[in-house]
Design an enzyme around this catalytic site. Structure first.
Site, PDB file in Angstrom:
ATOM      1  N   HIS A 194      44.393  39.105  33.435  1.00  0.00           N
ATOM      2  CA  HIS A 194      43.883  37.751  33.397  1.00  0.00           C
ATOM      3  C   HIS A 194      43.181  37.438  31.931  1.00  0.00           C
ATOM      4  O   HIS A 194      42.546  38.572  31.735  1.00  0.00           O
ATOM      5  CB  HIS A 194      42.708  37.262  34.563  1.00  0.00           C
ATOM      6  CG  HIS A 194      42.218  35.759  34.541  1.00  0.00           C
ATOM      7  ND1 HIS A 194      41.253  35.306  33.649  1.00  0.00           N
ATOM      8  CD2 HIS A 194      42.899  34.966  35.156  1.00  0.00           C
ATOM      9  CE1 HIS A 194      41.212  34.083  33.974  1.00  0.00           C
ATOM     10  NE2 HIS A 194      42.320  33.867  34.709  1.00  0.00           N
ATOM     11  N   ASP A 235      47.132  34.678  41.537  1.00  0.00           N
ATOM     12  CA  ASP A 235      48.662  34.558  42.018  1.00  0.00           C
ATOM     13  C   ASP A 235      49.192  35.584  42.424  1.00  0.00           C
ATOM     14  O   ASP A 235      50.352  35.497  43.193  1.00  0.00           O
ATOM     15  CB  ASP A 235      49.606  34.486  40.481  1.00  0.00           C
ATOM     16  CG  ASP A 235      48.945  33.028  39.905  1.00  0.00           C
ATOM     17  OD1 ASP A 235      49.241  31.956  40.493  1.00  0.00           O
ATOM     18  OD2 ASP A 235      48.922  33.035  38.815  1.00  0.00           O
TER      19      ASP A 235
END
Length: 361
Positions: free
Chosen positions: A221, A280
């Site tokens: 991320h 996700d």
């Protein structure tokens, strides 16, 4: 949308307004949703949102009051557009029976999504909140700011943000995670063998397996390093669902890939900061256990993000700043050019005479 949490009375008023807008006319469903159906529901959502422009009596009015009204309408209508587009695709492309279930007044947004598909709402409600916009630095929200700053209409702005979210490196990542795990399951014989799983993950990182992108989807991320707090919460619900559904073997594989993937990405990319799984990583697995079709994975992300997009759009309008124009700096090779003195054009291009043209000079 309003910059603060509502009181109980304000929340009830907002839910009443949402319930009024949570509808699509039969004409719109027939003439827009059902025509030109396709498997990419995000594309269908863009087309439907752009067409809603023609159903709006004040589509170009970008006053804060009108944009707020448009935003609430789109927040309420987007789940219907997504689910109806999915049913339309299954009916016209897969020859399945067409079921159009209308939302019920008084139910939450998550409950109505699942009512139109199937029951079970708490985990989806959690997932929608976890996927909500939470900072503004992501690609689709930045798209909202950039497009809004040009002074365009709400429908064009939302369609552009959906186009950004559609990409596999943004909102489409959860679908890529599911496809990646399907690929891992097909090529790894023993899901509990760490050495075998690690060897296949190395092949993925080396662009030798799966989609040859060199990415372990769901890992990493831009902001979170030690952990993605959204992933931590969703993982707990994924474990509970896996226990209920008898899918703990699959959950164990996810955990193993998460643990090995973090280390392998850091080693292969020579990164000094920690790499963690993002939201996700488990979301597609959760949606699968809820019985939600994969075609709706990314549209659900859009449904979660549109309130945030709307808030950022209102902020951009109220600030009334200049158009956003990113600056680019050329970092390629520099080459000097020497200016030629002024010359007669006929002398500059002698090959343009008839004889030279015949010779192909």
């Amino acid at each position: 949308l309003f910059g603060q949490l509502p009181s109980e009375k304000e929340l009830e008023m907002f839910k009443e307004v949402m319930a009024q807008f949570e509808t699509l006319s039969g004409r719109f469903v027939r003439d827009v949703v059902m025509k030109a159906s396709n498997a990419d529901i995000m594309n269908s959502m863009q087309r439907c949102i752009l067409t809603l422009y023609t159903y709006d009596s004040r589509p170009e009015d970008i006053s804060a009051e009108n944009v707020l009204r448009q935003s609430i309408e789109l927040i309420a209508k987007l789940p219907l557009i997504a689910v109806y587009s999915y049913h339309s695709y299954r009916h016209f492309r897969k020859d399945e029976t067409l079921f159009i279930r209308n939302p019920q007044k008084g139910l939450s947004l998550a409950e109505n999504i699942l009512l139109m598909l199937r029951p079970e709402a708490k985990v989806l409600d959690i997932a929608l909140m976890l996927h909500a916009e939470h900072g503004g630095g992501n690609n689709s929200t930045f798209t909202t700011h950039v497009v809004t700053s040009s002074g365009t209409d709400t429908y064009s702005s939302v369609a552009a943000s959906i186009g950004s979210l559609k990409g596999p490196r943004h909102g489409g990542a959860n679908l890529k995670v599911q496809d990646m795990f399907a690929d891992i399951k097909a090529h790894v014989k023993n899901w509990t063998d760490e050495a075998e799983v690690e060897a296949y993950l190395c092949r993925i990182l080396n662009k030798e397996a799966f989609d040859h992108s060199g990415l372990i989807y769901g890992m990493g991320h831009a902001v979170y390093t030690l952990s993605d707090p959204r992933e931590v919460i969703l993982k707990k619900f994924a474990r509970k669902l896996a226990e209920e559904k008898g899918m703990m073997e699959e959950f164990a594989l996810y955990e193993l890939v998460e643990r090995l993937g973090s280390r392998l990405v850091m080693e292969q990319r020579k990164m000094f900061k920690n790499v963690c799984a993002n939201v996700d990583f488990y979301s597609g697995f959760v949606y699968t256990m809820l019985g939600i079709p994969k075609e709706l994975f990314t549209p659900i992300f859009a449904i979660a993000r549109i309130p945030g997009w709307s808030a950022h759009r209102l902020e951009e309008i109220l600030n009334a700043g200049k158009i956003i124009r990113p600056a680019y700096k050329y970092v390629g090779h520099h080459q000097e050019f020497v200016a030629m003195p002024d010359r007669d054009p006929c002398m500059e291009y002698p090959c343009m005479d008839e004889e030279n043209d015949k010779n192909g000079d």
